[in-house]
Enzyme design. Sequence first.
Site, PDB file in Angstrom:
ATOM      1  N   ASP A  17       0.846  -1.201   0.000  1.00  0.00           N
ATOM      2  CA  ASP A  17       0.000   0.000   0.000  1.00  0.00           C
ATOM      3  C   ASP A  17       0.881   1.250   0.000  1.00  0.00           C
ATOM      4  OD1 ASP A  17      -2.160   1.924   0.643  1.00  0.00           O
ATOM      5  OD2 ASP A  17      -3.347   0.111   0.915  1.00  0.00           O
TER       6      ASP A  17
ATOM      7  N   HIS B  54       2.159   1.973  -3.263  1.00  0.00           N
ATOM      8  CA  HIS B  54       1.283   2.980  -3.858  1.00  0.00           C
ATOM      9  C   HIS B  54       1.859   4.394  -3.800  1.00  0.00           C
ATOM     10  CE1 HIS B  54      -2.467   0.173  -3.340  1.00  0.00           C
ATOM     11  NE2 HIS B  54      -1.488  -0.374  -4.028  1.00  0.00           N
TER      12      HIS B  54
END
Length: 384
Positions: free
Chosen positions: A205, A228
Site C-alpha cells: 500500500d 502505492h
Amino acid sequence: MQFFILSLVFVCTNADDKIFSVISYGAKADGVTDDSEVFLKAWMDACKWNGEATFLIPLGTYMIYGVTFFGPCKGSLIVKIQGVIKASTNPNIFCKGSWISFEHINNLEIEGGGTLDGQGASAWGQPQCATRPYTIGLSSIQNAIVHGIHSINSKMFHFDIYNSNNVTLSHVHIIAPSDSPNTDGIHISLSSNIRVFDSNIGTGDDCISIFAGSQNVNISRVTCGPGHGISIGSLGNKPNEVVKDVHVKNCTLIATQNGMRIKTWASSNVGEATNIYFEDIIMDKVDNPIIIDQYYCPSHTCNIKKSLVQIKDVTFNNIRGTSNSLVAVNFNCSSSLSCQIINLNDIDLINYNTKPTIASCANAIGHATGIELPPSCLKSVLES
Ligand SMILES: *[C@@H]1O[C@H](CO)[C@@H](O)[C@H](O)[C@H]1NC(C)=O
Ligand SMILES: *[C@@H]1O[C@H](CO)[C@@H](O)[C@H](O)[C@H]1NC(C)=O
Ligand SMILES: *[C@@H]1O[C@H](CO)[C@@H](O)[C@H](O)[C@H]1NC(C)=O
Ligand SMILES: *[C@@H]1O[C@H](CO)[C@@H](O)[C@H](O)[C@H]1NC(C)=O
C-alpha cells in the site's frame, strides 16, 4: 588518592543510566513462548527509572502476542531492539487490537538494528478481524527518534504515528509484498513536526501516507517501491480534515502505482491540503507519477461527487524519470472547488517505452516553468 575520588564521582554521575534487559526478567527468547508479560514487567521498571533507561531486547527471537508500553515515564527511554520480534499467526490472539504500541511517552528512542516480523501472511485477505493490528504504534508521543529498525510483513500499517509531536524516523527498512493489503509503510495522522529520512520502504500500500491533522511533515532521501507511493489523504471522509506544510524532497519511487499523490473523497465534507512541496524526485516506471484525485470513492457509494476539500499551494519541482502510463501528470480536481496555485517547475517525465507522455487537467489552476514534459495543462487564474 585524588584519582580514586575522581573516579568515584564519575561512577556516581553515570548511575543515572540503567539497562533493563528482557533476558534478566526471564524472557524465553525461543520464538514460541509468549514473552509479552516479561517485556511489560521490564518496561514498567524501566519507565519508573529516574534517568536514562535502556529497555534492551538482546539478540534472539521473541514471540510477542501483543503489548502496549504506556508512559508517562520518569526519565527518558531508549528501546534497543537487537533481536527479532515475531507476531502470532493465530487470529484468536492477533485480532485483539494493536501489536506493539508506545503511548503517552516523552523522549523516546527506538533503535538497535533489530527486526519486527508481523507474520502478515496469516492475516492478509482474511476477514477474521474487524481491524488488523499494525506493527508499531506511536500514540501521544512527544520527542521521539526511531532509527535502524527493520519491519517486515506487517498485518496492517508498519508504523502508525498518531497524535504525536516531534518524531523522527531514519534508517528504517520496511518490506512487505506488493499484493499485501493496507501494509502502508508509515501512516501519519493528527501529528506535527514529523521527519522521515534515509529509509527504504516496499509494501503493498502507501509508502508513506499523510492523513488528517498532520502538519509540518518532512520526508527526504526515501526510496519507495513496490507500493502505492507517497500519499496525502484520503481527506474529506469526515469534516475538517486538514494536512498542511509537507516537504517531500530527494526521494526515489520504483515501479509504484503512484508517485506523489493527493487524494480526497468525493464527499461534501470541507477540508484542506495546503503548502505542499514535492522536490527533486526520481520516478522509475511509476504508473501515475504526479496525481491529484478528488474523486476517491473506493466502494462507489458516494452520492455527492464534488469534493469540498481545498487543495492549494502545491509545488512539484524537478520531478524526473519514467512514467508507466501515458498520463504522467493528472490533476483531477473538484468541480466545486478548483485546485489553486499549483506550481510545476522542471517536470521531465517520459513514457517508459520512450513515447511522449501527456498531462490531464480538470479544474486545476496554476502555472508551469522550466522543462514541461509533458506540456502543462494548468490554467492561469485569468483563463479560468
Ligand atoms: C525533538 O526531539 C528530539 C529528539 O528527542 C530532541 O532532541 C529535540 O530537542 C526535540 N525538539 C524540540 C523542539 O523539542
Ligand atoms: C521541514 O523543512 C522545511 C523547509 O526546509 C523547514 O522549514 C521545516 O522546519 C522542516 N520541518 C521539520 C519538521 O523538519
Ligand atoms: C539526495 O540523495 C542522494 C542519495 O540518496 C544523495 O547522494 C544526495 O546528496 C542527496 N541530495 C540532497 C540535496 O540531499
Ligand atoms: C477523473 O475522475 C473521474 C471520476 O472518478 C473519472 O471518471 C475520470 O476518468 C478521471 N479523469 C482522469 C483523467 O483520470
